[in-house]
Design an enzyme around this catalytic site. Structure first.
Site, PDB file in Angstrom:
ATOM      1  N   ARG A 118       0.938  -1.091   0.098  1.00 29.25           N
ATOM      2  CA  ARG A 118      -0.008   0.150  -0.049  1.00 29.25           C
ATOM      3  C   ARG A 118       0.632   1.326   0.055  1.00 29.25           C
ATOM      4  NH1 ARG A 118      -3.067  -2.787   3.840  1.00 29.25           N
ATOM      5  NH2 ARG A 118      -4.886  -3.861   2.799  1.00 29.25           N
ATOM      6  N   LYS A 140       3.831  11.589 -10.746  1.00 34.55           N
ATOM      7  CA  LYS A 140       3.224  10.815 -11.620  1.00 34.55           C
ATOM      8  C   LYS A 140       3.845   9.677 -12.076  1.00 34.55           C
ATOM      9  CE  LYS A 140       0.428  14.212 -14.393  1.00 34.55           C
ATOM     10  NZ  LYS A 140       0.400  14.832 -15.900  1.00 34.55           N
ATOM     11  N   GLU A 182      11.661  19.546 -23.535  1.00 32.65           N
ATOM     12  CA  GLU A 182      10.760  19.649 -22.491  1.00 32.65           C
ATOM     13  C   GLU A 182      11.554  21.296 -21.753  1.00 32.65           C
ATOM     14  OE1 GLU A 182       8.239  18.411 -21.475  1.00 32.65           O
ATOM     15  OE2 GLU A 182       8.115  16.422 -22.409  1.00 32.65           O
ATOM     16  N   LYS A 224       9.247  23.062 -12.987  1.00 34.67           N
ATOM     17  CA  LYS A 224       8.283  22.210 -12.618  1.00 34.67           C
ATOM     18  C   LYS A 224       7.672  21.996 -11.152  1.00 34.67           C
ATOM     19  CE  LYS A 224       6.391  17.899 -13.665  1.00 34.67           C
ATOM     20  NZ  LYS A 224       6.698  16.893 -14.503  1.00 34.67           N
ATOM     21  N   GLU A 234      -3.259  17.978 -10.850  1.00 34.74           N
ATOM     22  CA  GLU A 234      -3.401  18.589 -12.265  1.00 34.74           C
ATOM     23  C   GLU A 234      -5.133  18.875 -12.431  1.00 34.74           C
ATOM     24  OE1 GLU A 234      -1.287  16.722 -15.534  1.00 34.74           O
ATOM     25  OE2 GLU A 234      -2.717  17.240 -16.709  1.00 34.74           O
ATOM     26  N   ARG A 238      -1.287  22.862 -13.493  1.00 34.10           N
ATOM     27  CA  ARG A 238      -0.345  21.771 -13.847  1.00 34.10           C
ATOM     28  C   ARG A 238      -0.711  21.152 -15.260  1.00 34.10           C
ATOM     29  NH1 ARG A 238       1.999  16.468 -10.598  1.00 34.10           N
ATOM     30  NH2 ARG A 238       3.248  15.608 -12.102  1.00 34.10           N
ATOM     31  N   ASN A 242       1.118  20.374 -20.289  1.00 34.88           N
ATOM     32  CA  ASN A 242       0.987  19.508 -21.577  1.00 34.88           C
ATOM     33  C   ASN A 242       1.099  20.209 -22.818  1.00 34.88           C
ATOM     34  OD1 ASN A 242       0.321  17.285 -19.880  1.00 34.88           O
ATOM     35  ND2 ASN A 242      -1.784  18.130 -19.426  1.00 34.88           N
ATOM     36  N   HIS A 245       1.949  18.478 -25.999  1.00 33.72           N
ATOM     37  CA  HIS A 245       1.749  17.155 -25.782  1.00 33.72           C
ATOM     38  C   HIS A 245       0.493  16.296 -26.352  1.00 33.72           C
ATOM     39  CE1 HIS A 245       5.051  17.914 -23.067  1.00 33.72           C
ATOM     40  NE2 HIS A 245       5.203  16.478 -22.449  1.00 33.72           N
ATOM     41  N   HIS A 249       1.604  13.334 -28.389  1.00 33.53           N
ATOM     42  CA  HIS A 249       1.095  11.717 -27.988  1.00 33.53           C
ATOM     43  C   HIS A 249       0.432  11.183 -29.276  1.00 33.53           C
ATOM     44  CE1 HIS A 249       1.022  12.618 -23.377  1.00 33.53           C
ATOM     45  NE2 HIS A 249       2.059  12.256 -23.676  1.00 33.53           N
ATOM     46  N   HIS A 262      10.100  10.827 -27.576  1.00 33.39           N
ATOM     47  CA  HIS A 262       8.975  11.536 -26.752  1.00 33.39           C
ATOM     48  C   HIS A 262       9.321  13.079 -27.096  1.00 33.39           C
ATOM     49  CE1 HIS A 262       5.866  12.701 -23.891  1.00 33.39           C
ATOM     50  NE2 HIS A 262       6.963  13.528 -23.266  1.00 33.39           N
TER      51      HIS A 262
HETATM   52  N1  LIG Z   1       6.155  10.831 -14.926  1.00 33.84           N
HETATM   53  C1  LIG Z   1       6.015  11.898 -15.564  1.00 33.84           C
HETATM   54  O1  LIG Z   1       5.686  13.275 -15.085  1.00 33.84           O
HETATM   55  C2  LIG Z   1       6.716  11.922 -17.132  1.00 33.84           C
HETATM   56  C3  LIG Z   1       6.852  12.977 -17.719  1.00 33.84           C
HETATM   57  C4  LIG Z   1       7.399  12.856 -18.983  1.00 33.84           C
HETATM   58  C5  LIG Z   1       8.077  11.753 -19.690  1.00 33.84           C
HETATM   59  N2  LIG Z   1       7.616  10.652 -18.932  1.00 33.84           N
HETATM   60  C6  LIG Z   1       7.792   9.425 -19.343  1.00 33.84           C
HETATM   61  O2  LIG Z   1       9.522   9.176 -19.580  1.00 33.84           O
HETATM   62  C7  LIG Z   1       9.506   8.072 -20.533  1.00 33.84           C
HETATM   63  C8  LIG Z   1      10.488   8.564 -21.294  1.00 33.84           C
HETATM   64  O3  LIG Z   1      11.812   8.716 -20.415  1.00 33.84           O
HETATM   65  P1  LIG Z   1      13.227   8.819 -21.250  1.00 33.84           P
HETATM   66  O4  LIG Z   1      13.081  10.098 -22.369  1.00 33.84           O
HETATM   67  O5  LIG Z   1      13.954   9.369 -20.220  1.00 33.84           O
HETATM   68  O6  LIG Z   1      13.743   7.585 -21.783  1.00 33.84           O
HETATM   69  P2  LIG Z   1      14.162   6.217 -21.067  1.00 33.84           P
HETATM   70  O7  LIG Z   1      13.953   6.250 -20.007  1.00 33.84           O
HETATM   71  O8  LIG Z   1      13.698   5.390 -22.148  1.00 33.84           O
HETATM   72  O9  LIG Z   1      15.628   6.374 -21.481  1.00 33.84           O
HETATM   73  C9  LIG Z   1      16.245   6.326 -22.728  1.00 33.84           C
HETATM   74  C10 LIG Z   1      17.511   5.503 -22.911  1.00 33.84           C
HETATM   75  O10 LIG Z   1      18.710   6.060 -22.561  1.00 33.84           O
HETATM   76  C11 LIG Z   1      19.149   5.265 -21.321  1.00 33.84           C
HETATM   77  N3  LIG Z   1      20.019   6.095 -20.409  1.00 33.84           N
HETATM   78  C12 LIG Z   1      19.378   6.653 -19.526  1.00 33.84           C
HETATM   79  N4  LIG Z   1      20.273   7.385 -18.737  1.00 33.84           N
HETATM   80  C13 LIG Z   1      21.518   7.197 -19.514  1.00 33.84           C
HETATM   81  C14 LIG Z   1      22.940   7.589 -19.286  1.00 33.84           C
HETATM   82  N5  LIG Z   1      23.053   8.599 -18.278  1.00 33.84           N
HETATM   83  N6  LIG Z   1      23.682   7.273 -19.978  1.00 33.84           N
HETATM   84  C15 LIG Z   1      23.472   6.385 -20.879  1.00 33.84           C
HETATM   85  N7  LIG Z   1      22.196   5.840 -21.101  1.00 33.84           N
HETATM   86  C16 LIG Z   1      21.126   6.006 -20.464  1.00 33.84           C
HETATM   87  C17 LIG Z   1      18.250   4.244 -20.946  1.00 33.84           C
HETATM   88  O11 LIG Z   1      18.816   2.992 -20.561  1.00 33.84           O
HETATM   89  C18 LIG Z   1      17.423   4.072 -22.255  1.00 33.84           C
HETATM   90  O12 LIG Z   1      17.996   3.378 -23.257  1.00 33.84           O
HETATM   91  C19 LIG Z   1       8.299   7.956 -21.221  1.00 33.84           C
HETATM   92  O13 LIG Z   1       7.846   6.515 -20.864  1.00 33.84           O
HETATM   93  C20 LIG Z   1       7.464   9.185 -20.622  1.00 33.84           C
HETATM   94  O14 LIG Z   1       5.995   8.604 -20.548  1.00 33.84           O
HETATM   95  C21 LIG Z   1       7.059  10.479 -17.676  1.00 33.84           C
END
Ligand SMILES: NC(=O)c1ccc[n+]([C@@H]2O[C@H](COP(=O)([O-])OP(=O)(O)OC[C@H]3O[C@@H](n4cnc5c(N)ncnc54)[C@H](O)[C@@H]3O)[C@@H](O)[C@H]2O)c1
Length: 368
Positions: A118, A140, A182, A224, A234, A238, A242, A245, A249, A262
Site C-alpha cells: 500500500r 506521476k 521539455e 516544474k 492537475e 499543471r 501539457n 503534448h 502523444h 518523446h
Molecule cells: N512521470 C512523468 O511526469 C513523465 C513526464 C515525462 C515523460 N515521462 C515518461 O518518460 C519516458 C521517457 O523517458 P526518457 O526519455 O528518459 O527515456 P528512457 O527512460 O527510455 O531512457 C532512454 C534511454 O537512455 C538510457 N539511459 C538513461 N540514462 C542514461 C545515461 N545517463 N547514459 C546512458 N544511457 C542512459 C536508457 O537506458 C534508455 O535506453 C516515457 O515513458 C514518458 O511517458 C513521464
C-alpha cells in the site's frame, strides 16, 4: 549544489541539482529510513553508475533489478518483476525503492513503490535530460496498457530527487536532444526570460557545457516544482505542462512509439500548437518564427518518419485523456512565456495547423 523544494501540503521534498552527487552517499542516506533498498535500473545506466551508487549503500540490504530497455519496459510485467523481487527478498514496509534511470525506470519504479504494501518510499535519481527536468519531479507514476500509454498509474511523490548533471555525459545524443524539448517548453509556457536565455545559449547547451547544463536543468526543475506545488493532481495550472503534448502523444501513437522519441514528438507538437496560436492571432508571426528557429537550432525538427495525416492525428487527439465531453482542451500560447487552456477550437483550424507543420520545408530528415 542547488536545492529546490517541491512544496506540497502533506509531503514536501527536495530536488538536489549538482555535480558528482552520485559520489555523495550521505545525500541519499539522509532520505533512507529503513535497512533495505531496491535499486531499479537498466543495463545502459547500470554499466556506468550502479556500482558507484551501491558503494555508498553497502551497510544496507541492497537488492537490484535490471529492467529491459525502451518504452516497452513500462509494462505491468516489469512492474510485477519488481514486486516479485521485493517479496522474494523480504522487503518490509520501511524499504526504499531507488529509480536509477530515465523516465521509463522512474515511472515503473514509482508505480511499484505506490503499490507495494500500500505504498513505500522511493527516491528518484534521473539519468536522462527528460527525467531530470520533468519526469522525476511531481509524482506521476505509471505503466502502459495495450489500450494506451500511462493508463495504469498513481500519484506517488518521491522522498527526494537527486539530479547529477554529470551522468548526462554518457547519454546518447538523440536522447539528449529529445530532452531539450521539455526545457524549451518551460520558456514557452511560463518564462519569457528563460526562453531568451535559451536562444542565446543553445549552442553551449548542445555541447553539454556543464555550467550551462546546470543552469538549464536547475531552472527547469524549479519551474516544474513551482507548478506541481500549486497543483499536485492537475486540476488547474499543471495542465499547462501539457503544451505540445496532445499533438505529440498523437504522433507517438500513430508511429506506435517507433522511430520517434518523446521529446521529438513534443517538439513537433509545440510547433503545431504555436502555429495554431499564431493562426488564431494569439501570438505574433515574429513570436512564431522565434519558436520555430529555437526548435530548429536545437535539432529537434528533424524527423525520420512519414508524419501521420491531419485527420489521423485529430482522431487520435480525440482519444486523449484530456478530452472532456467530446471537446478537445488544447494548451496554446498567449505570448512567449504565457500558456493558456483553450476550448472549442474549430477542428478545421487544428487540422490546418497540423498540416502546415507536417508539410513545412523546415522539417529535415534525420540521418542515423
Ligand atoms: N512521470 C512523468 O511526469 C513523465 C513526464 C515525462 C515523460 N515521462 C515518461 O518518460 C519516458 C521517457 O523517458 P526518457 O526519455 O528518459 O527515456 P528512457 O527512460 O527510455 O531512457 C532512454 C534511454 O537512455 C538510457 N539511459 C538513461 N540514462 C542514461 C545515461 N545517463 N547514459 C546512458 N544511457 C542512459 C536508457 O537506458 C534508455 O535506453 C516515457 O515513458 C514518458 O511517458 C513521464
Amino acid at each position: 549544489m542547488n536545492t529546490i523544494t517541491v512544496k506540497l501540503q502533506n509531503h514536501s521534498y527536495p530536488i538536489y541539482v549538482g555535480e558528482q552527487l552520485l559520489q555523495n552517499p550521505e545525500l541519499i542516506l539522509s532520505h533512507i529510513t529503513g535497512h533495505q533498498v531496491l535499486i531499479v535500473t537498466q543495463a545502459n545506466v547500470a554499466q556506468h553508475y550502479l556500482s558507484i551508487l551501491k558503494h555508498g549503500l553497502s551497510h544496507l540490504q541492497c537488492n537490484e533489478i535490471i529492467l529491459s530497455d525502451g518504452e516497452q519496459a513500462k509494462n505491468i510485467t516489469e512492474w510485477q518483476n519488481i514486486i516479485n523481487v521485493l517479496l522474494q527478498s523480504g522487503h518490509e514496509r520501511t524499504t526504499t525503492l531507488i529509480a536509477l534511470g530515465g523516465g521509463v525506470v522512474g515511472d515503473v519504479t514509482g508505480f511499484a513503490a505506490a503499490c507495494y504494501q500500500r505504498g513505500v518510499n522511493h527516491i528518484q535519481i534521473p539519468t536522462t535530460l527528460i527525467a531530470q527536468v520533468d519526469s522525476a519531479i511531481g509524482g506521476k507514476t505509471a505503466v502502459n496498457h495495450s489500450h494506451g500509454k500511462n493508463m495504469i498509474g498513481a500519484f506517488h511523490q518521491p522522498q527526494c530527487v537527486i539530479t547529477d548533471v554529470n551522468v548526462l555525459k554518457t547519454l546518447p545524443n538523440r536522447e539528449f536532444i529529445s530532452g531539450l524539448a521539455e526545457i524549451i517548453k518551460y520558456g514557452l509556457i511560463c518564462d519569457a526570460e528563460f526562453f531568451a536565455w535559451l536562444e542565446n545559449n543553445i549552442e553551449k547547451l548542445l555541447s553539454r557545457d556543464i555550467s550551462t547544463l546546470l543552469y538549464a536543468v536547475s531552472h527547469s526543475a524549479l519551474q516544474k516544482a513551482n507548478i506541481v506545488s500549486q497543483d499536485e493532481k492537475e486540476f488547474g495550472i499543471r495542465s499547462l505542462l501539457n503544451f505540445g503534448h496532445t499533438f505529440g502523444h498523437a504522433l507517438e501513437t500513430a508511429c506506435a512509439y517507433q522511430n520517434i522519441f518523446h521529446g521529438e514528438a513534443v517538439a513537433l507538437g509545440m510547433a503545431m500548437a504555436a502555429k495554431l496560436s499564431a493562426s488564431l492571432s494569439m501570438i505574433s508571426l515574429t513570436e512564431y518564427e522565434r519558436i520555430i528557429q529555437l526548435l530548429k537550432k536545437s535539432e529537434l525538427l528533424k524527423v525520420q518518419i512519414q508524419l501521420p495525416s491531419a485527420s489521423e492525428m485529430l482522431t487520435l487527439m480525440m482519444r486523449d485523456k484530456k478530452v472532456r465531453a467530446g471537446k478537445l482542451n488544447l494548451i496554446l500560447l498567449n505570448k512567449i512565456g504565457q500558456a493558456i487552456k483553450v476550448q472549442d477550437i474549430v477542428e478545421a483550424q487544428i487540422a490546418s495547423a497540423i498540416e502546415s507543420i507536417r508539410t513545412d520545408k523546415l522539417l529535415s530528415v534525420r540521418e542515423f
